[in-house]
Design an enzyme around this catalytic site. Structure first.
Site, PDB file in Angstrom:
ATOM      1  N   THR A  89       0.776  -1.117   0.065  1.00 25.72           N
ATOM      2  CA  THR A  89      -0.087   0.032  -0.140  1.00 25.72           C
ATOM      3  C   THR A  89       0.823   1.179  -0.064  1.00 25.72           C
ATOM      4  O   THR A  89       0.737   2.267  -0.878  1.00 25.72           O
ATOM      5  CB  THR A  89      -1.099   0.021   1.170  1.00 25.72           C
ATOM      6  OG1 THR A  89      -1.231  -1.450   1.451  1.00 25.72           O
ATOM      7  CG2 THR A  89      -2.029   0.722   1.081  1.00 25.72           C
TER       8      THR A  89
ATOM      9  N   SER B 135       2.908   1.748  -3.213  1.00 28.84           N
ATOM     10  CA  SER B 135       2.020   2.086  -4.591  1.00 28.84           C
ATOM     11  C   SER B 135       1.680   3.492  -4.083  1.00 28.84           C
ATOM     12  O   SER B 135       1.907   4.411  -5.313  1.00 28.84           O
ATOM     13  CB  SER B 135       0.661   1.326  -4.607  1.00 28.84           C
ATOM     14  OG  SER B 135       0.960  -0.155  -4.652  1.00 28.84           O
TER      15      SER B 135
ATOM     16  N   ILE C  46       1.684  12.417  10.108  1.00 30.66           N
ATOM     17  CA  ILE C  46       2.187  13.468  11.004  1.00 30.66           C
ATOM     18  C   ILE C  46       3.475  13.486  10.772  1.00 30.66           C
ATOM     19  O   ILE C  46       4.057  12.702  11.299  1.00 30.66           O
ATOM     20  CB  ILE C  46       1.544  13.349  12.348  1.00 30.66           C
ATOM     21  CG1 ILE C  46       0.122  13.053  12.520  1.00 30.66           C
ATOM     22  CG2 ILE C  46       1.780  14.668  13.089  1.00 30.66           C
ATOM     23  CD1 ILE C  46      -0.469  12.839  14.036  1.00 30.66           C
TER      24      ILE C  46
ATOM     25  N   GLY D  53     -11.155  -2.506   7.976  1.00 27.64           N
ATOM     26  CA  GLY D  53      -9.663  -2.596   7.464  1.00 27.64           C
ATOM     27  C   GLY D  53      -8.869  -1.711   8.433  1.00 27.64           C
ATOM     28  O   GLY D  53      -7.821  -1.424   8.261  1.00 27.64           O
TER      29      GLY D  53
ATOM     30  N   GLU E 223      -5.932  -5.480  11.754  1.00 29.01           N
ATOM     31  CA  GLU E 223      -5.650  -6.602  10.994  1.00 29.01           C
ATOM     32  C   GLU E 223      -6.210  -7.919  11.414  1.00 29.01           C
ATOM     33  O   GLU E 223      -6.688  -7.877  12.682  1.00 29.01           O
ATOM     34  CB  GLU E 223      -4.132  -6.932  10.911  1.00 29.01           C
ATOM     35  CG  GLU E 223      -3.531  -5.717  10.221  1.00 29.01           C
ATOM     36  CD  GLU E 223      -1.772  -5.818  10.492  1.00 29.01           C
ATOM     37  OE1 GLU E 223      -1.424  -6.781  10.415  1.00 29.01           O
ATOM     38  OE2 GLU E 223      -1.137  -4.900  10.702  1.00 29.01           O
TER      39      GLU E 223
ATOM     40  N   ASP F 294       2.755  -1.823  19.288  1.00 29.35           N
ATOM     41  CA  ASP F 294       3.096  -0.778  18.219  1.00 29.35           C
ATOM     42  C   ASP F 294       3.302   0.476  18.741  1.00 29.35           C
ATOM     43  O   ASP F 294       4.071   1.259  18.405  1.00 29.35           O
ATOM     44  CB  ASP F 294       1.992  -0.898  17.387  1.00 29.35           C
ATOM     45  CG  ASP F 294       1.929  -0.068  16.069  1.00 29.35           C
ATOM     46  OD1 ASP F 294       2.514  -0.256  15.000  1.00 29.35           O
ATOM     47  OD2 ASP F 294       1.299   1.161  16.241  1.00 29.35           O
TER      48      ASP F 294
ATOM     49  N   LYS G  60       6.708   3.018  18.855  1.00 26.03           N
ATOM     50  CA  LYS G  60       6.553   4.489  18.470  1.00 26.03           C
ATOM     51  C   LYS G  60       6.998   5.393  19.616  1.00 26.03           C
ATOM     52  O   LYS G  60       7.852   6.562  19.542  1.00 26.03           O
ATOM     53  CB  LYS G  60       5.259   4.966  18.082  1.00 26.03           C
ATOM     54  CG  LYS G  60       4.802   4.321  16.639  1.00 26.03           C
ATOM     55  CD  LYS G  60       3.537   4.233  16.375  1.00 26.03           C
ATOM     56  CE  LYS G  60       2.959   3.468  14.909  1.00 26.03           C
ATOM     57  NZ  LYS G  60       1.665   3.280  15.038  1.00 26.03           N
TER      58      LYS G  60
ATOM     59  N   GLY H  21      -2.480   4.456   6.712  1.00 28.18           N
ATOM     60  CA  GLY H  21      -2.915   4.706   5.403  1.00 28.18           C
ATOM     61  C   GLY H  21      -2.032   4.747   4.462  1.00 28.18           C
ATOM     62  O   GLY H  21      -0.802   5.383   4.588  1.00 28.18           O
TER      63      GLY H  21
END
EC number: 1.1.1.3
Lengths: 424, 424
Positions: A13, A16, A135, A186, A189, A200, A204, A301
């Site tokens: 994703t 692309s 961001i 979506g 997962e 996760d 960060k 995204g």
């Protein structure tokens, strides 16, 4: 006009999105850098699945084709995970390729080592997209707080959990209902473990702490609590007290130490973080001089993340033009000392189940008195013959909370369901 | 270690903040740039008033002492206003000094000319602090949206008016009451004209548009409406409809044109801009790829603004180290075409006074029908024998609004008190 040749590892994703943005915004990139960008070669597992782009780009299943190509000056690593991404990046850096990556797991785990390797080979290693997707928080901390002392960086840095929490709060859904909806849309997962356990977000926070405080810590250095045991009842009770529960990562300077944690946290309804909903992320940076600032945007995204990747590519390109590659993305370094539990002070939200019989509340208040803590708000409701007591305490130290938990654990009639920090 | 010598023009709140930050954060600055910063000379009108700093810094009443000093590599212009700031900056640039300024009036008026002069002399000209005080918005737009097409930049960019509007909305105060409170607390100047008429916000929108779209427009190129005629009643009515009124500056790409305006605007209560209160500022940047992002922080104040000045100084210092001064702060350029009024589409809030007699509402609805517009929400109240009709329309073009105003103006019995855009 000179063209900067780019090699890409992975074409999902984000990849692309990067291809799309380079094509669509060619004029602006030329305007800003005086150079054209061209993706020359892309490493993919299944070239036959990417025939739509094969006309202009060489697809290959061999990483050597990309990192040994003398024309390629920038390698984008977009395959994710620790291995073989780490080995690919190392090989690229040793071949004097500048590297741009969105790989938070890798950077949070092997960041210092890779940063040093890049520096030793006079190459750039940039990873803006690794934190909070769209961001531009890392570059902002590096460039715009360089002369200020950052005292705290906190935020909502995982879109999946924020989507789930928003639905639990606004729709009154259970955790399982909200997770299912997130998966259907979506936003989560099939295996959501990394997101819902807070891992996760923890990655960060490691990277954010490094940029904010110059510290090098590991995810194992601090407490991480996810939302996977969060109770819909507690979400509703928090709402009645005027709070929303968010999965907040916090890294805070306390005296000479740093307190870092990822945990469900009560945020007052009029706090800027309370209005960050669904898949959006936000990071608040507090500086001694500048005060509170907040940066808000899509946390994930394809295109938002691709934009962060592109901003890194353009920075590398500018450095190529200026011949200034190889400087640290963030070159502020400081020693990390964990803050002492007696110095970490917050009000807490305590959710307690106990038998609805005389004397129980007395036991609870006795424990609170023993640890020298006190209540600010209490609600008691009844369900199935049990009293459900929800408390917001006055400020107490992490040490007092640990003492409270230890004493409650000894009394089998008091069941502490949740203990969450409360932001002011 | 090499020391970068700085000359300062003006020593007010921001200048004092800069001195304080350079002293307090010396370690971090050294850590980041490998250089020490030292303010060597400061131009002041009354040296006797600044004896507290005179021990370490040479105070002078002659600008030549600063801009002709061979050791000084960076000149900070902090006196504000157009003249003589413009002449001082020009002289400094001609003497090959890099210039950092917080002067929005000057940059909004003579920006392109000064930017060219700086470039011609291979000097940096940076002005992060000119827009939204402590929010690092210009550098963010330049660095982090370089490959995206920004479609809109809008925000609350004046702290004084936002403080006044917050008080009007939350306390139910009139404009005059809120202005007086703002003046007492130091959030408004004795002569608040520049702030309350929207002029200050307009300067900032000129600079923001330049960074976002590469356009060079002047404050006279677009409509600017302040809050000085804002009615407390309209603020309360907007609240009942679920909106807050904010002074919003907007710059929006519409087809090949740009629509720019500063005006009181209705913001839905759950919109991120609705929660920006008191003296805080926020800028939303929408990119085609990245979507909506928001940057929030203190809009003014000595230390927050000083932090933005310092971030410019550190950028200049890094450029001095890398020998890369003289590149444009923002080097994205594009032609500006005003968007056609028929292409600018918003719902509007209309506040109308008319005699409380039969047939009046019919006249109003006839006018709306003639211009092919329609109502979404209506409230009618009565006061002093007059009907006060407040309307939220469906979307209509700026052309339709102009037609509506023209028709209403011909009917002496219909008095249009306010017509404000409504954000979605």
């Amino acid at each position: 006009m000179e063209t900067i040749q780019i090699g890409m590892l992975g074409l999902g994703t984000v990849g692309s999105g990067v291809l799309q943005m380079i094509q669509h915004n060619e004029d602006k990139v030329v305007n800003v850098t005086g150079r054209q960008l061209n993706v020359k070669r892309v490493l993919v597992n299944h070239p036959e699945r990417h025939q739509d782009v094969a006309e202009n780009i060489e697809l290959t299943t061999s990483v050597e084709d990309v990192i040994n190509d003398d024309e390629i000056q920038i390698v984008l690593e977009l395959i994710g995970g620790i291995h073989p991404a780490k080995e690919y990046i190392e090989a690229a850096l040793r071949n004097h390729k500048n590297v741009v990556t969105a790989n938070k797991d890798l950077l949070a785990t092997y960041g210092p080592e890779l940063v040093k390797l890049a520096h030793d080979h006079h190459c750039d290693l940039m990873y803006e997209a690794s934190v909070a997707g769209g961001i531009p928080i890392l570059r902002t901390i590096t460039n715009s707080f360089a002369a200020d002392k950052i005292t705290e960086v906190k935020g909502i840095v995982n879109g999946t959990t924020n989507y789930i929490l928003t639905q639990m709060s606004q729709q009154g859904w259970s955790y399982d209902q909200a997770l299912k909806a997130a998966q259907q849309l979506g936003f989560a997962e099939a295996d959501p473990t990394n997101d819902v356990t807070g891992k996760d977000a923890a990655y960060k926070m490691v990277i954010l702490s490094q940029f904010a405080f110059g510290t090098q810590l590991a995810v194992d250095d601090f407490a991480v609590t996810g939302i996977d045991h969060l109770n819909g009842f507690d979400v509703q009770q928090a709402g009645k007290f005027g709070y929303v529960i968010k999965l907040v990562g916090i890294a805070q300077v306390i005296d000479d130490g740093v307190f870092v944690e990822v945990a469900p946290t009560l945020v007052p309804a009029d706090h800027p973080l309370a209005t960050i909903n669904n898949e959006y992320n936000a990071v608040m940076v507090t500086g001694e001089a500048v005060g509170d600032t907040l940066f808000y945007g899509p946390g994930a995204g394809g295109l938002p993340t691709a934009n962060s990747v592109l901003s890194d590519i353009i920075s590398v390109t500018k450095n190529l033009v200026l011949k200034t590659n190889g400087n640290f993305f963030n070159n502020y370094q400081r020693q990390y000392i964990p803050a002492a539990p007696r110095d970490v002070v917050y009000p807490y939200f305590l959710s307690i189940m106990m038998p609805d019989v005389p004397g129980q509340m007395l036991k609870l208040t006795q424990i609170m008195t023993e640890i020298d803590a006190s209540f600010s708000q209490i609600t008691q409701t009844e369900a199935d013959g049990l009293a459900h007591v929800v408390i917001i305490t006055h400020e107490m130290t992490a040490q007092q909370l640990a003492d409270f938990k230890a004493r409650v654990a000894k009394d089998s009639s008091i069941n502490l369901g949740a203990a969450y920090k409360v932001l002011k």
